[in-house]
Every structure is written in structure tokens, then in C-alpha cells.
Design an enzyme around this catalytic site. Sequence first.
Site, PDB file in Angstrom:
ATOM      1  N   THR A 233       0.877  -1.385  -0.166  1.00  0.00           N
ATOM      2  CA  THR A 233      -0.012   0.046   0.099  1.00  0.00           C
ATOM      3  C   THR A 233       0.789   1.213   0.026  1.00  0.00           C
ATOM      4  O   THR A 233       1.849   1.353   0.668  1.00  0.00           O
ATOM      5  CB  THR A 233      -0.882   0.044   1.008  1.00  0.00           C
ATOM      6  OG1 THR A 233      -1.606   1.412   1.277  1.00  0.00           O
ATOM      7  CG2 THR A 233      -0.080  -0.202   2.474  1.00  0.00           C
ATOM      8  N   SER A 268      -1.895   3.622  10.590  1.00  0.00           N
ATOM      9  CA  SER A 268      -3.056   2.911  11.262  1.00  0.00           C
ATOM     10  C   SER A 268      -2.125   1.455  11.535  1.00  0.00           C
ATOM     11  O   SER A 268      -1.279   1.115  11.197  1.00  0.00           O
ATOM     12  CB  SER A 268      -4.228   2.706  10.470  1.00  0.00           C
ATOM     13  OG  SER A 268      -4.135   1.710   9.181  1.00  0.00           O
ATOM     14  N   TYR A 270      -3.276  -1.447  10.496  1.00  0.00           N
ATOM     15  CA  TYR A 270      -3.398  -1.991   9.162  1.00  0.00           C
ATOM     16  C   TYR A 270      -2.236  -1.557   8.244  1.00  0.00           C
ATOM     17  O   TYR A 270      -1.542  -2.413   7.852  1.00  0.00           O
ATOM     18  CB  TYR A 270      -4.651  -1.741   8.401  1.00  0.00           C
ATOM     19  CG  TYR A 270      -4.311  -1.674   6.912  1.00  0.00           C
ATOM     20  CD1 TYR A 270      -4.429  -3.006   6.331  1.00  0.00           C
ATOM     21  CD2 TYR A 270      -4.313  -0.566   6.055  1.00  0.00           C
ATOM     22  CE1 TYR A 270      -4.266  -3.068   4.914  1.00  0.00           C
ATOM     23  CE2 TYR A 270      -4.031  -0.788   4.487  1.00  0.00           C
ATOM     24  CZ  TYR A 270      -3.973  -2.105   4.061  1.00  0.00           C
ATOM     25  OH  TYR A 270      -3.829  -2.242   2.720  1.00  0.00           O
ATOM     26  N   HIS A 271      -1.720  -0.560   8.229  1.00  0.00           N
ATOM     27  CA  HIS A 271      -0.664   0.085   7.286  1.00  0.00           C
ATOM     28  C   HIS A 271       0.604  -0.331   8.213  1.00  0.00           C
ATOM     29  O   HIS A 271       1.363  -0.793   7.616  1.00  0.00           O
ATOM     30  CB  HIS A 271      -0.710   1.564   7.463  1.00  0.00           C
ATOM     31  CG  HIS A 271      -1.819   2.202   6.613  1.00  0.00           C
ATOM     32  ND1 HIS A 271      -3.015   2.738   6.955  1.00  0.00           N
ATOM     33  CD2 HIS A 271      -1.951   2.067   4.981  1.00  0.00           C
ATOM     34  CE1 HIS A 271      -3.595   3.409   6.150  1.00  0.00           C
ATOM     35  NE2 HIS A 271      -3.007   2.933   4.981  1.00  0.00           N
ATOM     36  N   LYS A 274       1.492  -3.790   6.985  1.00  0.00           N
ATOM     37  CA  LYS A 274       1.916  -3.759   5.607  1.00  0.00           C
ATOM     38  C   LYS A 274       3.380  -3.542   5.698  1.00  0.00           C
ATOM     39  O   LYS A 274       4.353  -4.105   4.897  1.00  0.00           O
ATOM     40  CB  LYS A 274       1.386  -2.784   4.800  1.00  0.00           C
ATOM     41  CG  LYS A 274      -0.259  -3.026   4.382  1.00  0.00           C
ATOM     42  CD  LYS A 274      -0.119  -4.517   3.577  1.00  0.00           C
ATOM     43  CE  LYS A 274      -1.400  -4.291   2.805  1.00  0.00           C
ATOM     44  NZ  LYS A 274      -1.501  -5.587   1.951  1.00  0.00           N
TER      45      LYS A 274
END
Length: 482
Positions: A233, A268, A270-271, A274
Site C-alpha cells: 500500500t 494505522s 493496518y498500515h 503492511k
Amino acid sequence: MAHLLSTYCSLKITSGRNPYSKQLNGSSNAVPAFFPLKTSNLPFRRFVVQRGKRQRICTVHATTVPLDQETLTQPSSIYHQNSNGSSPPKRVMVIGGDGYCGWATALHLSNKNYEVAIVDNLVRRLFDHQLGLDSLTPISSIHTRIRRWKSITGKSIQLYIGDICDFEFLSESFKSFEPDAVVHFGEQRSAPYSMIDRSRAVFTQHNNVIGTLNVLFAIKEFREQCHLVKLGTMGEYGTPNIDIEEGYITITHNGRTDTLPYPKQASSFYHLSKVHDSNNIAFTCKAWGIKATDLNQGVVYGVRTDETEMHEELCNRLDYDAVFGTALNRFCVQAAVGHPLTVYGKGGQTRGYLDIRDTVQCVELAIANPAQRGEFRVFNQFTEQFSVNELASLVTKAGKKLGLDVQTISVPNPRVEAEEHYYNAKHTKLVELGLKPHLLSDSLLDSLLNFAIKFRDRVDTKQIMPSVSWRKIGVKQKTVSA
């Protein structure tokens, strides 16, 4: 969860010892079509088959057959020499192939004559049930989708239902399908979902990081020549006050120069998962000789591809809610139902965007032009940059042409992010490989708005406003009231 296994599927079930084939036909002596979830502290784990009081973890391979075919399909090797003597098509495993990007990619690759297998635990559908959400578009079950694809094109897509965090399942899938390339979409993909509460933050990091680690170990153990194409991402980079390079930056410090991984500023849980993935992949490329391409994707919009347009049962999902919906898709749905466009804060947040048709094109280019052994490539995967305000303006203008009264409101920003900032990200490597982008045009916006209008009766307006706060995340698990 019995609906997860169609009685029209030919199933090969293996427990790591003696594989056997059995067609589910509803008879009492067949393997029961009953796959309960094994209880876990995480929202989803894996399927088990019940046989009396014992439970044995199994790998489920579902190969669909026509609805009127009653004979058991015999397994056959996909590796065969074509009639013209050319090499057989590449075998591509699409992890997360039931999701938004994964489904479109699986169909696209199959249509391009790759041998495709989907690996998915179907947890994305479970998230909708947990949170009371639904796709704007009605989406068919994965079994119905694959059967319809077979009936239209004559092309088969193999299906492996299970959790890649279960290494036994993943190992059996690798040994059975023997992929030449793995396209890894199989992660919890929503920043807001990861910020709902502690349990979802933990699930996101565990699912994404451990799942990717398992994929890396499976490649090392079973298919060391396999090329990993991993969906990253652009959010890994954050919004630095310098140009964003493609994965690496050359710097000079105290008279010495080196090329280093570009600094990461995740925003976040989530990030952050990644970023962990990227570090793990880079390390295994160096240590084990894995060959990998990290596609740092921007924000995807659209729903139609050439393949999903072939039949309504192939239709892709389109999320418009504040948890899984992306900015342009959300704005088009909001305009279609007469809801003001929800701009977070000042609206200067700028990101890279791309059409879903370019997502599948980029993945195909990465597979056709693989990384070298031991190489960790990073491509920035987007085609244009827009601020949130610019997107809102474009949707407003396009809506007025269709007779829609489109208004815009500024809502308190639930995220912790810069609302006005410099943003200039490089994205040349995929273009050099042959990417022909579908840029955001008036006709495309008209098409997306008309699509939203077509299904606007399915919109639950209570799901539009943001309800997840980065600063207010807590340890108490949030539930959805009826």
C-alpha cells in the site's frame, strides 16, 4: 456455515496422509457438508471437518462442475504440453481471490490463459455479518461465481477454502497446486477496521503478518522458484515533505552515499502490518533468495472489468460504508442517494488513485516480468493523484450532468493525519513495463454514478457516516446493535 460448500462441487479432502476424492451429494454416507468454525479469540480461524467426536483439520479443494453433470470429475495434471508444443501456461495462486481486488484479478488472469487457483477463507463476507454491512452490488457465492465462469468461458478455476495462518492448510494447497506465482491479496485490508477496537487491531496484525510469513515459508519449502506478487500500500510511506520514490531512496549523509529502503510512516495498525510484511519479505529475499514484487497500491475505484461484466453472477463487490469503502466509490454512492459528500476535515489529503482495471493489469505485468532470484522489487501502483476536495468537486460536476443535486459537507476527521500536505509520488516502473492506464474521465465518472444509481435501493444510509475514531479506540470489543 454449511453454505460454504456447494453440493454441486467435486471435493478432494486431504488430511496430510491419504488423499481421497468424494462428491458431496447429500447422502448420509458422504462426508458431511458441515464445516463449523473452530473457536478462537480471533474473529476467524479455520475450518474443521467433524467426524463423530473427533475433529481433524483438513484441506478442502473445491473444483466446480456443471450443475447437470453427475459423474465425478477425475483429477488431472494441468501441466501438459500444448498441441503446438509450447510451454504450458503459468500456474498462479491468488490468495484472497474472493475479495474486491482478488476476484477481478483471478478472472482476468484466467481469461489471459493462466491456470488459476483461488485460496480464501471467506472471512471478508464474515466481516459484513459482524458489522451489519453489505456490498452495494449483490454478490454471488464463490462457488456460484466459479461455476458461472466455467460455463461462460470453459475455463476452470480451482478453489482452496481455508486460512493461510494455518500452515498445514497452506502447505497442502502449495503441494497440490504447485504455483509458479503467488498473488497475495489475502489480508485484512481496511485501516478503519484495524482501529475499531483492540481485538480487531490484534486480528489485523496477526492475520496479515503471520499469513505473509507462512506464504514465505511455503515458497521456501515447496516452491523456491515461485514468484511472490504481494499487494502492499502507498500508505506505508505516509505523507513526507519530499518526493516519494519507488521503494528505495539514495541518500548522502556525512559524505557517504547509499541506497536504502524508503522511510515508512504508517498511519494505522493496518498500515503498520503492511510495513512489517515489507520488512519480512525484503529479509527473506536476501536470506533465502525469494523473488518478490511488492505492489504499493494507491486507492482503488470502480467495479467493472471486462470479465466481471460477462454475467451478473460474476459481479464484483462495491463497498460504500465508512469501514471498507474507498473515497471515490463512497462519494459516487453518496451522490446517488442524495447524501452530502463526506469530506474529512479540510479535505487536502492527497493520495494516488487507480481504476480496478489497472489493478488487474499491473498484477499481470508483474507476473509476466518476474523479479530475479533474491530480488525485492517495489512498484508504486497508481495512475493519478487527487486530493479529497478534488474528488468531491469532480463527483459534484458529474452528478449535476445527471440531474443530481450533489452537496458537500466537512465532517470531523476520525483519522490522525495531515489534512494539508505536500505529496508527489513516483510511479514509472509499471508504465515502463507496459501499463496503459485508464485515467479518471467524465465518462468513467458517469458510468460509476449510473452504476450507483442502479443499486441505490440497496444503500443503508446509516453506514455512510464514519464511526471509527483513531483516538478513541479501546480495549472493549465493539458490537453492532440490531
